[in-house]
Design an enzyme around this catalytic site. Structure first.
Site, PDB file in Angstrom:
ATOM      1  N   ALA A  86     -12.141  17.744 -15.987  1.00 56.64           N
ATOM      2  CA  ALA A  86     -12.616  18.358 -14.740  1.00 56.64           C
ATOM      3  C   ALA A  86     -12.294  17.454 -13.556  1.00 56.64           C
ATOM      4  CB  ALA A  86     -14.123  18.590 -14.811  1.00 56.64           C
ATOM      5  N   THR A 123      -3.698  10.751 -14.341  1.00 53.28           N
ATOM      6  CA  THR A 123      -2.408  11.167 -13.804  1.00 53.28           C
ATOM      7  C   THR A 123      -1.514   9.958 -13.536  1.00 53.28           C
ATOM      8  OG1 THR A 123      -1.424  12.039 -11.765  1.00 53.28           O
ATOM      9  CG2 THR A 123      -3.641  11.212 -11.570  1.00 53.28           C
ATOM     10  N   ASP A 124      -0.209  10.196 -13.499  1.00 59.29           N
ATOM     11  CA  ASP A 124       0.712   9.104 -13.142  1.00 59.29           C
ATOM     12  C   ASP A 124       0.614   8.755 -11.653  1.00 59.29           C
ATOM     13  OD1 ASP A 124       1.937  11.380 -12.074  1.00 59.29           O
ATOM     14  OD2 ASP A 124       3.881  11.062 -13.056  1.00 59.29           O
ATOM     15  N   GLU A 125      -0.046   9.628 -10.864  1.00 56.18           N
ATOM     16  CA  GLU A 125      -0.079   9.404  -9.415  1.00 56.18           C
ATOM     17  C   GLU A 125      -0.877   8.155  -9.041  1.00 56.18           C
ATOM     18  OE1 GLU A 125      -0.506  12.932  -7.033  1.00 56.18           O
ATOM     19  OE2 GLU A 125       0.281  14.203  -8.630  1.00 56.18           O
ATOM     20  N   TYR A 155      -6.593  12.079  -3.458  1.00 49.59           N
ATOM     21  CA  TYR A 155      -6.665  12.558  -4.850  1.00 49.59           C
ATOM     22  C   TYR A 155      -6.413  11.411  -5.824  1.00 49.59           C
ATOM     23  CZ  TYR A 155      -4.774  14.355  -9.273  1.00 49.59           C
ATOM     24  OH  TYR A 155      -4.515  14.557 -10.609  1.00 49.59           O
ATOM     25  N   LYS A 179      -8.910   9.473  -8.529  1.00 54.22           N
ATOM     26  CA  LYS A 179      -8.617   9.404  -9.967  1.00 54.22           C
ATOM     27  C   LYS A 179      -8.537   7.929 -10.409  1.00 54.22           C
ATOM     28  CE  LYS A 179      -7.723  12.230 -12.611  1.00 54.22           C
ATOM     29  NZ  LYS A 179      -8.581  13.049 -13.516  1.00 54.22           N
TER      30      LYS A 179
END
Ligand code: NAD
Ligand code: TYD
Length: 350
Positions: free
Chosen positions: A83, A131-133, A156, A160
């Site tokens: 989520a 995430t890879d971000e 974002y 994360k």
């Protein structure tokens, strides 16, 4: 019998993970916890929602009391936490929602798991889907390894990254059996059409402009969503506590090349003369802080767990387009109402 909590199971990746677990592990009880934001849609799960081992719970992961009571009641053995608020453009307009869900929500889940498990870690696992971000942006060469330092640029990815740090801190401080995986861009059925591929499929279908940010030269590494779900299954069962795995498709595309490929497929499927929809390409103001390139080095997951993407991009991309064209009703539902306002706010005057 195992009780597994999957958060965000009504979203894009979550529904594929829930489906896989419900079908593959009939002896597990699967609890899908989702607050059903704009991105959560129970229509994504109608094929499995009557199965006896599937349970849906509506609720906000950032509601501390609710989460603690939930863990008390169900005594989960494992948590797969998907989520999140997941769209970079929304995070630029409204960062606090991302702090609420991605940071606070994650920490409340960790606290509840820690309280209920109370040091009895045997057979327990807390799995953070990331995430890879979080690694930031690459130049023209190189790729993200598990040891690459975090360097997020968008609200974002910063949210994360913060959540991932908490997860690792709970492993290092309390000994909680946590694992983290960082995946590249996913594509496939049921993705909300705020993200590049379904948004452009919808616009091509409706002969609407295709808003390419900047020069279209940003690079993403695309992975078919069911390959991600398979990697999640493997990591959940096989990864040792404290481990991190990068998941990627070995499949880098410049945005503009991906868009031209999509146009080629769409024109063919819609019976339009080749190249017709190229005229829809419209270069617009770039995204603020737009990361130039993401690329995953998937060596660790391949060597240690034997995972590799199964779906070739040419096949996965065609399948994806076919799914969106065949599921017009799904598209119409998710692009009515609030979506119209979202689109105006994000793209008008850009
Ligand atoms: P999504 O936006 O499609 O789905 C998110 C889901 O979370 C929705 O069902 C939404 O209702 C739910 N949710 C949001 N806030 C909530 C809250 N406060 N409480 C309970 N539920 C809430 O996202 P996605 O693309 O499926 O991504 C899932 C996860 O995978 C995210 O953690 C994301 O960071 C990560 N991820 C996504 C990608 C990608 O390409 N989409 C790549 C790598 C990692
Ligand atoms: P997106 O699907 O939002 O994923 P992410 O930002 O998490 O990588 O965007 C993928 C790429 O496409 C990214 O470089 C931004 C670009 N993009 C556009 O050019 N136009 C758009 O309308 C959207 C949504 C994205």
């Amino acid at each position: 019998m195992k009780k597994i909590l999957i958060t965000g199971g009504a979203g894009f990746i979550g529904n594929h993970v829930v489906r896989r677990f419900v079908n593959k592990y009939p002896d597990y009880e699967i609890y899908n916890l989702d607050s059903l934001t704009y991105a959560g849609n129970l229509e994504n799960l109608t094929d499995i929602d009557k199965k006896p081992n599937y349970h849906f719970i509506k609720g906000d992961i950032a509601d501390q009391e609710f989460i603690m009571n939930l863990f008390q009641e169900y005594q989960f053995d494992g948590v797969i936490h998907l989520a999140a608020e997941s769209h970079v453009d929304r995070s630029i307009k409204d960062p606090m929602t991302f702090v609420h869900t991605n940071v606070l929500g994650t920490v409340h889940l960790l606290n509840a798991a820690r309280t209920i498990w109370n040091g009895n870690w045997e057979g327990k696992k807390y799995y953070q889907i990331s995430t890879d971000e979080v690694y930031g942006a690459l130049g023209d060469t190189g790729s993200f390894k598990e040891t690459t330092p975090y360097n997020p640029h968008s609200p974002y990815s910063a949210a994360k990254a913060s959540a991932d740090h908490f997860v690792r801190a709970y492993h290092d401080t309390y000994g909680m059996p946590t694992v983290v995986s960082n995946c590249s861009n996913n594509y496939g059925p049921y993705q909300f059409p705020e993200k590049l591929i379904p948004l452009f499929i919808n616009n091509i279908k409706n002969n609407k402009p295709l808003p390419v940010y900047g020069k279209g030269i940003n690079v993403r590494d695309w992975l078919y969503v069911e390959d991600h779900a398979e990697a999640i299954d493997l990591i959940f069962h096989e990864a040792k506590p404290g481990e991190t795995y990068n998941i990627g498709g070995n499949n880098e595309w410049r945005n503009i090349d991906l868009i031209k490929k999509l146009i080629e497929i769409m024109d063919r499927k819609l019976g339009r003369p080749e190249g017709t929809s190229l005229q829809l390409i419209t270069y617009v103001t770039d995204r603020a802080g737009h990361d130039l390139r993401y690329a995953i080095d998937p060596t660790k997951i391949k060597n240690e767990l034997g995972w590799e993407p199964k779906v070739k991009f040419a096949e996965g991309f065609e399948k994806t387009v076919d799914w969106y064209l065949a599921n017009e009703e799904w598209f119409n539902h998710v692009t009515s109402g609030a979506y119209v306002e979202y689109y105006k706010k994000m793209y008008e005057g850009r």
